[in-house]
Design a protein around this motif. Sequence first.
Motif, PDB file in Angstrom:
ATOM      1  N   VAL A 170       0.843  -1.201   0.000  1.00  0.00           N
ATOM      2  CA  VAL A 170       0.000   0.000   0.000  1.00  0.00           C
ATOM      3  C   VAL A 170       0.877   1.250   0.000  1.00  0.00           C
ATOM      4  N   ALA A 196      -4.971   4.858   1.432  1.00  0.00           N
ATOM      5  CA  ALA A 196      -4.379   3.803   2.262  1.00  0.00           C
ATOM      6  C   ALA A 196      -5.471   2.882   2.779  1.00  0.00           C
ATOM      7  N   TYR A 197      -6.575   3.475   3.242  1.00  0.00           N
ATOM      8  CA  TYR A 197      -7.676   2.673   3.780  1.00  0.00           C
ATOM      9  C   TYR A 197      -8.270   1.777   2.690  1.00  0.00           C
ATOM     10  N   ASN A 231      -5.694  -0.853   1.425  1.00  0.00           N
ATOM     11  CA  ASN A 231      -5.444  -1.828   2.479  1.00  0.00           C
ATOM     12  C   ASN A 231      -6.592  -2.839   2.578  1.00  0.00           C
ATOM     13  N   GLU A 232      -7.815  -2.322   2.588  1.00  0.00           N
ATOM     14  CA  GLU A 232      -8.971  -3.216   2.715  1.00  0.00           C
ATOM     15  C   GLU A 232      -9.111  -4.113   1.487  1.00  0.00           C
ATOM     16  N   GLU A 267      -6.226  -6.693   1.481  1.00  0.00           N
ATOM     17  CA  GLU A 267      -6.478  -7.691   2.540  1.00  0.00           C
ATOM     18  C   GLU A 267      -7.534  -8.689   2.093  1.00  0.00           C
ATOM     19  N   LEU A 303     -16.274  -5.483   7.700  1.00  0.00           N
ATOM     20  CA  LEU A 303     -16.509  -4.046   7.588  1.00  0.00           C
ATOM     21  C   LEU A 303     -15.735  -3.412   6.448  1.00  0.00           C
ATOM     22  N   GLY A 304     -14.813  -4.157   5.847  1.00  0.00           N
ATOM     23  CA  GLY A 304     -13.897  -3.555   4.885  1.00  0.00           C
ATOM     24  C   GLY A 304     -14.575  -2.808   3.754  1.00  0.00           C
ATOM     25  N   LEU A 357       2.996   4.603   6.475  1.00  0.00           N
ATOM     26  CA  LEU A 357       1.781   3.901   6.865  1.00  0.00           C
ATOM     27  C   LEU A 357       2.014   2.438   7.222  1.00  0.00           C
ATOM     28  N   ARG A 385      -2.604  -1.811  11.701  1.00  0.00           N
ATOM     29  CA  ARG A 385      -3.013  -2.536  10.494  1.00  0.00           C
ATOM     30  C   ARG A 385      -2.926  -4.039  10.707  1.00  0.00           C
ATOM     31  N   PHE A 403      -3.667   5.803  11.386  1.00  0.00           N
ATOM     32  CA  PHE A 403      -4.391   4.860  10.526  1.00  0.00           C
ATOM     33  C   PHE A 403      -4.902   3.690  11.357  1.00  0.00           C
ATOM     34  N   SER A 410     -10.168  -1.645   9.105  1.00  0.00           N
ATOM     35  CA  SER A 410     -11.548  -1.959   9.505  1.00  0.00           C
ATOM     36  C   SER A 410     -11.577  -2.977  10.646  1.00  0.00           C
TER      37      SER A 410
END
Lengths: 180, 110
Positions: A39, A58-59, A62-63, A66, A139-140, B4, B24, B57, B60
């Motif tokens: 990421v 990034a969020y 990342n999700e 993953e 929740l991703g 990050l 993370r 950061f 989820s």
Amino acid sequence: MQQEGVWLIPIVESAATRQSWIVYPHQVKEEWVVCAQTVDGVIGSLPLVAKDSQVMMAYILNELIENAVKYSASDALPVRIQLTHRAQGFRTNITNWCTKYQGKRTLNWIRGIHATPIGEHYIKQLWRSAVSPTPQSKLGLLGICHDYPVQLNARLGRIPVHTDLCQITVSVGGNWVVAT
Amino acid sequence: MMPLSNDYVVKVTQSDVTLSGVFRFASLAHYDEVFHPIKALFDHPSPVTIHLHQVVFLNSTGITALARLVIAARSAQLTLTIKGNKDAQWQHKMLGSLCRLYGDLHIVME
């Protein structure tokens, strides 16, 4: 052969830059930090964008990465990350190999996200995940749609008849966060 | 460019918890382990404050882990305050959602 899915995001117009990366699930599973490093690498390729946009990317990445790793049919099959960006916004496509069953399940999950008001859906899932002993938060993808003004879509690639595997591409596109 | 990659600190004192950095982790089990000292505070009836100002950061899974702490505080009928960073847009959304899990959760953005 068949194609299935929803694909609503228009192709990003010209003056866009498109880049791709590959990561293998086994790399991430052996050392989870590889996901973070991937990421960071993708975000590092972006032109200077506001800090909130970096956090958003990034969020999202990342999700998506993953999920792609967790639901890959094999640790040896690549996860492809594609990022197209322009001055106003971006689109990212994450493609991985999964079972046909898992692919259809993901499509249905995304249809469910689009079919219900996102705020209520998110809170209900957050509550469920918080009170149940389930090891997954689920929740991703919901969080991406809940927290950011983006479009989330997915499609299954051509499904070969001789194997139980197919490719799924999950796509997220939107505008950069405007600093307030 | 903001770093990050995983780099986090969890600091727990008598009634204050300070989280900072990047969270993370891949699984809820990992978060439960890292957040265990926080949950242990809930065994005592004193109010607890969690400071998130320096959290850059949280994935989820981490948000779910935080929600589990909120539910645990609710079950213990504990006064829980979460202080967020008003300049971090993602924290506004996240803390707004956590608030809906526990009516007596105090959110302070500063």
